[in-house]
Design a protein around this motif. Structure first.
Motif, PDB file in Angstrom:
ATOM      1  N   SER A 192      45.431  36.187  37.134  1.00  0.00           N
ATOM      2  CA  SER A 192      44.135  36.206  36.456  1.00  0.00           C
ATOM      3  C   SER A 192      43.082  36.800  37.392  1.00  0.00           C
ATOM      4  O   SER A 192      43.231  36.783  38.608  1.00  0.00           O
ATOM      5  N   ASN A 193      42.009  37.317  36.811  1.00  0.00           N
ATOM      6  CA  ASN A 193      40.946  37.942  37.589  1.00  0.00           C
ATOM      7  C   ASN A 193      40.075  36.850  38.209  1.00  0.00           C
ATOM      8  O   ASN A 193      39.335  36.175  37.510  1.00  0.00           O
ATOM      9  N   GLN A 194      40.179  36.677  39.518  1.00  0.00           N
ATOM     10  CA  GLN A 194      39.415  35.672  40.255  1.00  0.00           C
ATOM     11  C   GLN A 194      38.768  36.355  41.464  1.00  0.00           C
ATOM     12  O   GLN A 194      39.307  36.307  42.570  1.00  0.00           O
ATOM     13  N   GLU A 239      34.474  45.593  45.256  1.00  0.00           N
ATOM     14  CA  GLU A 239      35.526  45.139  44.345  1.00  0.00           C
ATOM     15  C   GLU A 239      35.663  46.093  43.172  1.00  0.00           C
ATOM     16  O   GLU A 239      34.685  46.651  42.697  1.00  0.00           O
ATOM     17  N   ASP A 240      36.897  46.268  42.721  1.00  0.00           N
ATOM     18  CA  ASP A 240      37.147  46.907  41.445  1.00  0.00           C
ATOM     19  C   ASP A 240      38.056  45.966  40.654  1.00  0.00           C
ATOM     20  O   ASP A 240      38.159  44.791  41.004  1.00  0.00           O
ATOM     21  N   ASP A 241      38.714  46.454  39.648  1.00  0.00           N
ATOM     22  CA  ASP A 241      39.485  45.566  38.770  1.00  0.00           C
ATOM     23  C   ASP A 241      40.583  44.789  39.479  1.00  0.00           C
ATOM     24  O   ASP A 241      40.831  43.634  39.162  1.00  0.00           O
ATOM     25  N   ASP A 242      41.249  45.411  40.437  1.00  0.00           N
ATOM     26  CA  ASP A 242      42.384  44.717  41.060  1.00  0.00           C
ATOM     27  C   ASP A 242      42.421  44.822  42.581  1.00  0.00           C
ATOM     28  O   ASP A 242      43.423  44.505  43.202  1.00  0.00           O
ATOM     29  N   ALA A 279      42.429  42.961  49.828  1.00  0.00           N
ATOM     30  CA  ALA A 279      43.263  42.109  48.985  1.00  0.00           C
ATOM     31  C   ALA A 279      43.518  42.849  47.683  1.00  0.00           C
ATOM     32  O   ALA A 279      42.640  43.536  47.174  1.00  0.00           O
ATOM     33  N   SER A 280      44.720  42.709  47.166  1.00  0.00           N
ATOM     34  CA  SER A 280      45.082  43.323  45.890  1.00  0.00           C
ATOM     35  C   SER A 280      45.559  42.241  44.935  1.00  0.00           C
ATOM     36  O   SER A 280      46.327  41.364  45.322  1.00  0.00           O
ATOM     37  N   ARG A 281      45.092  42.342  43.700  1.00  0.00           N
ATOM     38  CA  ARG A 281      45.490  41.380  42.674  1.00  0.00           C
ATOM     39  C   ARG A 281      46.731  41.907  41.970  1.00  0.00           C
ATOM     40  O   ARG A 281      46.782  43.050  41.522  1.00  0.00           O
TER      41      ARG A 281
END
Length: 91
Positions: A48-50, A16-19, A41-43
């Motif tokens: 929000s960061n989940q 995982e990284d930030d997004d 998966a991309s945020r």
């Protein structure tokens, strides 16, 4: 009565990284071979960061890829054993 003759253990790893979340799923088959699959998966920047949600999505996509590879493997083995081209296996 039904007896279990074999069991499979699927391993999942996440990066995982930030997004972005990447997942790798791997299963070792009784013949010693391994099948590996990937998911991502991309945020969206407004979400929000989940991290757990990213893991669930990337993991599900990796497991789906693993399932499709296993179906293709089984299809190839059916064709090899029968000497003909069989109907595609659908999910």
């Amino acid at each position: 009565m039904m007896h279990t003759t074999v069991g499979w253990h699927v391993e999942m790893e996440f990066q995982e990284d930030d997004d972005r979340t990447r997942a790798v799923a791997m299963v070792r088959l009784p013949d010693g071979s391994e099948v590996r699959a990937h998911g991502q998966a991309s945020r969206h920047h407004t979400d929000s960061n989940q991290p757990r949600v990213g893991e669930e999505i990337a993991g599900a996509r990796a497991l789906n890829d693993l399932a499709m590879q296993m179906l293709a493997k089984a299809h190839g083995e059916i064709d090899a054993a029968s000497g003909r081209t069989s109907h595609p296996i659908h999910v």
